[in-house]
Design a protein around this motif. Structure first.
Motif, mmCIF file in Angstrom:
data_model
loop_
_atom_site.group_PDB
_atom_site.id
_atom_site.type_symbol
_atom_site.label_atom_id
_atom_site.label_comp_id
_atom_site.label_asym_id
_atom_site.label_seq_id
_atom_site.Cartn_x
_atom_site.Cartn_y
_atom_site.Cartn_z
ATOM 1 N N PRO A 321 0.880 -1.231 0.001
ATOM 2 C CA PRO A 321 0.134 0.102 -0.095
ATOM 3 C C PRO A 321 0.649 1.378 -0.110
ATOM 4 N N ASN A 322 1.749 1.352 -1.011
ATOM 5 C CA ASN A 322 2.544 2.587 -1.101
ATOM 6 C C ASN A 322 1.623 3.676 -1.919
ATOM 7 N N ASP A 349 -13.210 0.337 -0.723
ATOM 8 C CA ASP A 349 -14.240 1.308 0.205
ATOM 9 C C ASP A 349 -13.451 1.809 1.122
ATOM 10 N N VAL A 350 -11.847 2.070 1.103
ATOM 11 C CA VAL A 350 -10.970 2.496 2.067
ATOM 12 C C VAL A 350 -10.672 4.071 1.501
ATOM 13 N N HIS A 351 -11.057 4.947 2.395
ATOM 14 C CA HIS A 351 -10.681 6.371 2.054
ATOM 15 C C HIS A 351 -9.396 6.644 2.509
ATOM 16 N N VAL A 352 -8.349 6.833 1.597
ATOM 17 C CA VAL A 352 -6.995 6.822 1.683
ATOM 18 C C VAL A 352 -6.620 8.193 1.983
ATOM 19 N N GLN A 363 -5.820 3.466 7.892
ATOM 20 C CA GLN A 363 -4.855 2.811 8.367
ATOM 21 C C GLN A 363 -4.157 1.797 7.426
ATOM 22 N N GLU A 364 -2.868 1.720 7.358
ATOM 23 C CA GLU A 364 -2.171 0.939 6.294
ATOM 24 C C GLU A 364 -2.535 -0.383 6.373
ATOM 25 N N ALA A 365 -3.178 -1.010 7.548
ATOM 26 C CA ALA A 365 -3.521 -2.335 7.471
ATOM 27 C C ALA A 365 -4.891 -2.418 6.750
ATOM 28 N N ASP A 366 -5.661 -1.348 6.555
ATOM 29 C CA ASP A 366 -6.684 -1.441 5.432
ATOM 30 C C ASP A 366 -6.288 -1.455 4.021
ATOM 31 N N GLY A 367 -5.287 -0.628 3.848
ATOM 32 C CA GLY A 367 -4.732 -0.685 2.478
ATOM 33 C C GLY A 367 -4.376 -1.830 1.983
#
Length: 413
Positions: A321-322, A349-352, A363-367
């Protein structure tokens, strides 16, 4: 392995009245390879096409443009794999013409009624003598139910044949749209490195066909990229045999035209996405959607910047997730007055990112969770368009893996 893509069930590719297909072994590059395909079209068929914008276009592309412009009524299509007949100069044109002349003689046609297509290695002499020797076998092999076999015969580095079919009702009559395509590498819009053939028996006025094929290409093959390279041989052809029993479609704005257009676009998009799913070495299928631009062209410009980026594509391969690489691609897309403080970025669905920076809840875990998926959607909102409308562009691409390099390093061996 292709990404969620299987070979089409031959029974799912409906025959198109007025089209017959034959396949033969010509030994263009490899012995015992079904590498020659002939499609014959009923008299009265209409044909239109769009072709590569690469100025170093192949000999068959040059001839196809001439033969379509001559407007003598196209009655046959001949396709060889294993040799692109590109970068071959005047000799390539002579050999492509010779193939058209040979097929025309077998069918009692004018050479201008034949469209030639080639795919394979560039800058090698076309063995047209082998192709011409195999034409009688291809013609003898013809049948209406050969779409799946043809999809296999036109493959090069593809790992899976690509075909799609759809049937719709127009004035209570069943109308069929069936197509095949090949492509896996050297894929970039305008067009992708590909051959695509879609046929329908719809009774449509020939004057409407060129706009229809251009619209279908813009909604499908001009929205994919694997590696950012534009090929010398890209061709997308739409055939209408005009044999369906409904009233002739003469108004592009009619409900009947809209029904046909929707079916052709749907088949074209399925074929285009299959090319990306079978991208050389691909392990991820990625949809890039850009909203909120000042216009659609601006959105598409940003979408391609993301989809072409080797750094973005390698990050997806690594499930890393870079995601700053995506923001960087948005920034260099070429919109001079872009306000980075307005940009939002989502990964599925993850708002980065929001307002140009990391979203406080990201959270990077979500990415990382999303990046491990085989199919991922990247969505960017530029917040530049009027609030009551959000011009949108969608592009389909894939990741870059080690196998991409291996496949292209070994391509000629």
């Amino acid at each position: 392995m292709p990404v969620n893509l299987a070979a089409p069930d031959p029974a799912s590719l409906h025959a198109v009245p007025g089209v017959e297909i034959g396949i033969a072994m010509a030994g263009v590059r490899k012995a015992m390879r079904r590498d020659l395909t002939v499609l014959t079209l009923a008299e009265g068929s209409a044909v239109a096409g769009v072709f590569t914008k690469n100025r170093f276009c192949a000999a068959p592309v040059q001839l196809c443009r001439k033969h379509l412009a001559a407007d003598h009524g196209i009655r046959a299509i001949v396709v060889n794999t294993g040799n692109a007949n590109a970068g071959t100069g005047e000799d390539g044109l002579v050999r492509a013409r010779s193939t058209c002349i040979a097929l025309a003689r077998h069918m009692n046609l004018a050479p201008e009624q034949v469209l030639p297509f080639s795919t394979g290695v560039i800058m090698e002499t076309l063995p047209n003598d082998r192709i011409e020797a195999a034409l009688p076998a291809a013609l003898a092999d013809r049948g209406a139910e050969r779409w799946a076999d043809a999809a296999t015969a036109i493959m090069t580095t593809d790992t899976v044949p690509k075909g799609a079919s759809k049937q719709v009702l127009i004035e209570g009559e069943v109308v069929t749209v069936t197509g095949i395509a090949k492509g896996a590498g050297m894929i970039r819009p305008n067009m992708a490195t590909m051959l695509g053939f879609v046929a329908t028996d719809a009774h449509i006025a020939p004057s409407l066909l060129q706009a229809l094929v251009s619209e279908a290409a813009d909604a499908s093959f001009n929205r994919i990229t694997v590696d950012g390279d534009t090929s010398t041989n890209d061709s997308f052809v739409l055939v209408a045999t005009r044999q369906a029993a409904h009233t002739e479609i003469t108004d592009a704005g009619s409900p009947e035209a809209a029904t046909l257009r929707e079916a052709i676009v749907a088949v074209s998009q399925q074929l285009a996405q299959a090319i990306v799913r079978d991208g050389e070495g691909a392990t991820k299928f990625i949809t890039v959607q850009v909203d909120g631009g000042a216009n659609e062209a601006e959105c598409r410009q940003v979408a391609y910047a993301i989809a072409h980026s080797p750094l973005v594509k390698t990050a997806f391969f690594a499930s890393d997730p870079n995601l700053g690489r995506i923001l960087a691609a948005v920034g260099y897309a070429g919109i001079d007055d872009l306000d980075q403080g307005l940009i939002d970025l989502w990964l599925d669905d993850v708002h980065v990112a929001t307002k140009g920076g990391r979203h406080p809840d990201y959270q990077e875990a979500d990415g990382a969770r999303v990046m491990k998926r085989a199919e991922i959607t990247v969505r960017v909102d530029l917040h530049r368009g009027p609030s009551d409308r959000k011009p949108c562009a969608v592009v389909w691409t894939c990741d870059f893996s080690y196998d991409y390099v291996k496949i292209n390093a070994d391509y000629r061996s």
